[in-house]
Design an enzyme around this catalytic site. Structure first.
Site, mmCIF file in Angstrom:
data_model
loop_
_atom_site.group_PDB
_atom_site.id
_atom_site.type_symbol
_atom_site.label_atom_id
_atom_site.label_comp_id
_atom_site.label_asym_id
_atom_site.label_seq_id
_atom_site.Cartn_x
_atom_site.Cartn_y
_atom_site.Cartn_z
ATOM 1 N N HIS A 184 -47.953 -5.875 18.193
ATOM 2 C CA HIS A 184 -47.378 -5.956 19.530
ATOM 3 C C HIS A 184 -47.155 -4.570 20.138
ATOM 4 C CE1 HIS A 184 -44.132 -7.686 22.353
ATOM 5 N NE2 HIS A 184 -45.251 -8.331 22.637
ATOM 6 N N LYS A 192 -47.542 -0.863 21.963
ATOM 7 C CA LYS A 192 -48.185 -0.403 23.193
ATOM 8 C C LYS A 192 -48.065 1.116 23.275
ATOM 9 C CE LYS A 192 -46.851 -4.773 24.623
ATOM 10 N NZ LYS A 192 -45.893 -5.673 24.000
ATOM 11 N N ASP A 223 -54.714 13.648 24.705
ATOM 12 C CA ASP A 223 -54.809 15.015 24.172
ATOM 13 C C ASP A 223 -53.728 15.348 23.153
ATOM 14 O OD1 ASP A 223 -57.096 15.583 25.557
ATOM 15 O OD2 ASP A 223 -56.145 16.784 27.120
ATOM 16 N N HIS A 239 -40.041 -8.406 31.719
ATOM 17 C CA HIS A 239 -40.803 -8.055 30.529
ATOM 18 C C HIS A 239 -40.241 -6.804 29.854
ATOM 19 C CE1 HIS A 239 -44.640 -7.311 28.191
ATOM 20 N NE2 HIS A 239 -44.477 -8.614 28.034
ATOM 21 N N LYS A 284 -38.026 -4.441 27.587
ATOM 22 C CA LYS A 284 -37.351 -4.606 26.296
ATOM 23 C C LYS A 284 -36.589 -3.318 26.026
ATOM 24 C CE LYS A 284 -41.718 -6.783 25.211
ATOM 25 N NZ LYS A 284 -41.882 -7.047 26.612
ATOM 26 N N ASP A 301 -22.938 2.122 24.038
ATOM 27 C CA ASP A 301 -21.890 3.085 24.372
ATOM 28 C C ASP A 301 -22.344 4.118 25.396
ATOM 29 O OD1 ASP A 301 -20.235 1.762 22.640
ATOM 30 O OD2 ASP A 301 -20.513 3.158 20.983
#
Length: 517
Positions: free
Chosen positions: A180, A182, A187, A415, A417, A422
């Site tokens: 999952h 991404k 470079d 979408h 996440k 604190d």
């Protein structure tokens, strides 16, 4: 005679399924295509400086040992950032994604990789195979370029047709573990890490979707961490070159390039190309960009063979649980799929009793694209609200807009996440707060401990929780759930949904599927 045939089928079909699944368990990973790719590693920042090297150098010299963070909340900016760093790369592009859609943005992004390869840039593209069905020709096509290699995580041996379905049944347990992650790394100098896949809905260009996601563009030491993670996956036993599974031809590549040329003339491509043009007119890493610098930024990931490990010490969930458990005054959670589980729910309720303020933003039933996950959230929502947890559920684009499907919405809202503890310790990445991210999928993200970065994530939370975008969930005088809109209107069932969808979610909640959510 027909009844006899039906009786035979009634026990033959389950027996065949049982034999398939049983053989899959016995043979285990031997059914998976063997990793056959040659090892390779991230190219060091050395030799003649590239455009990205030259742009990054003064910034890195002014902030030695620190990582720079640029927030990409706007979808078109997130698309343009990937395109621009690819066009200014001169050495390497290392790219890994769970979903790469066979649509206009997906084709434009593939074309960016091809154009970079034409300039001599080495391109490594790693994709999870679960969503590749039907997109093999395009990816095999760009793999035909000598400077591009495409590899697939946990791939199907059978690329299509009935045998692919048979393999899915036989490998039902091993095929359930997906990558999952991404990341887009240029470079070994600039990295984009976050929640977005590659596709139209992830870049805010579809008018029928009110979508919100978040990526971070990184500079400095954290980029090296991202590259090391990419190398671990690229060289792992779970990854197979697409050329070993699906042969390619030069004709396929030519056909893809012709498709991109035609699509670039369409009105649907105009917003993407216009934003790229705007960003190309300025340096990628302008001094006046709002880049925040910190010496407390880390990129972490699950191990690529997570599903084969009994020890969990290096699983991402361990770092996240420790971070959340350290909260002393406030915890703010953003997750499109929120299924805390019994232990997580009990821990949150205990923290509320200790005086920790807890706020959650997640999708409403009308906005979610996976109704089954919402059924898991249903089990914990009321006890958490009763304990004093503040819950916000994002709305759809508008009341009853789009189509609400039995399996979920066609216009999902959230979408992103992320979480904030604190006011200073936070996370942005691919990890949903649910059992699938914790135990089944591999995940990746950025953790930080910094007041300024915390303040920026706080603004993102406040944006999502605003009454214009979210319902606040509370209990009425009779102890039942209610949803309050920004104008004070109250709903006593899931807003913007039909009775049959609510009934379907209730039915799903009776099934023992929480571990798969």
């Amino acid at each position: 005679m027909r009844k006899l045939h039906l009786r035979r089928l009634m026990w033959i079909i389950p027996l065949v399924l049982l034999l398939l699944i049983g053989s899959g368990l016995l043979l285990a990973d031997r059914l998976t295509p063997a990793a056959s790719g040659q090892p390779s590693h991230a190219l060091p920042v050395a030799g003649d400086p590239t455009t990205l090297d030259r742009e990054a150098a003064p910034l890195l010299q002014a902030h030695p040992g620190q990582s720079g963070v640029l927030w990409l909340s706007d979808g078109l900016d997130a698309f343009a950032a990937r395109s621009v760093i690819s066009q200014r790369a001169g050495r390497s592009l290392d790219v890994m994604y769970y979903i790469w859609k066979d649509d206009i943005p997906g084709h434009l992004m593939a074309h960016e990789l091809y154009q970079a390869a034409e300039r001599g840039v080495r391109v490594r593209l790693l994709l999870d195979d679960l969503n590749m069905h039907g997109f093999d020709p395009a990816m095999a096509a760009i793999d035909a370029h000598p400077n591009i290699e495409v590899r697939l995580y946990n791939p199907f041996r059978n690329r299509g047709g009935l045998w692919r379905l048979v393999e899915m049944v036989q490998r039902v347990f091993s095929i359930n573990h997906r990558m999952h992650n991404k990341a887009w790394i240029a470079d070994n100098q600039v990295a984009i890490i976050g929640g977005r896949n590659i596709g139209a809905e992830y870049f805010d260009a579809r008018e029928d979707v009110n979508f919100r996601d978040l990526d971070l563009l990184l500079l400095g030491p954290s980029v090296g961490q991202a590259s090391a993670i990419f190398d671990d996956y690229w060289n792992s036993q779970a990854v197979v070159p697409i050329a070993a599974l699906n042969p390619h031809t030069r004709q396929q590549l030519d056909a893809l390039l012709q498709t991109v040329d035609m699509e670039s003339q369409l009105t649907q491509a105009a917003p993407y190309l216009a934003r790229i043009g705007q960003r190309l007119a300025e340096p990628t890493l302008r001094q006046d960009h709002v880049i925040q610098w910190s010496d407390s930024v880390r990129v972490l990931s699950d191990p690529p063979l997570k599903h084969r490990k009994a020890q969990r010490d290096d699983w991402l969930v361990q770092a996240i649980v420790a971070d959340l458990g350290s909260s002393r005054r406030q915890m703010q959670l953003i997750s499109p799929y929120f299924v805390p589980g019994r232990n997580g729910s009990e821990r949150m309720i205990a923290m509320r009793r200790q005086g920790v303020a807890i706020e959650v933003v997640t999708n409403s039933l009308a906005a979610t694209d996976v109704a089954a996950v919402h059924s898991g959230w249903n089990s914990y929502r009321k006890p958490l609200v009763a304990a004093g947890t503040t819950v916000y559920e994002l709305k759809r684009r508008g009341p009853r807009s789009g189509i609400v499907l039995p399996l979920g919405s066609s216009g999902a809202s959230l979408h992103t996440k992320a979480y904030l503890v604190d006011g200073r310790r936070g996370f942005v990445g691919s990890f949903n707060l649910d059992p699938r991210s914790a135990n089944l999928n591999t995940e990746m993200g950025v953790l930080f401990d910094d007041d300024a970065l915390g303040a920026r994530l706080q603004r993102e939370f406040d944006f999502l929780a605003h009454p214009d975008r979210s319902y606040q969930v509370s209990l009425d005088g009779q102890g039942k759930l209610q949803w309050t809109d920004g104008d004070g209107q109250r709903y006593h069932h899931e807003p913007d949904t039909r009775w049959w969808l609510r009934a379907w979610v209730g039915l799903l909640g009776l099934l023992p599927i929480e571990s798969q959510l």
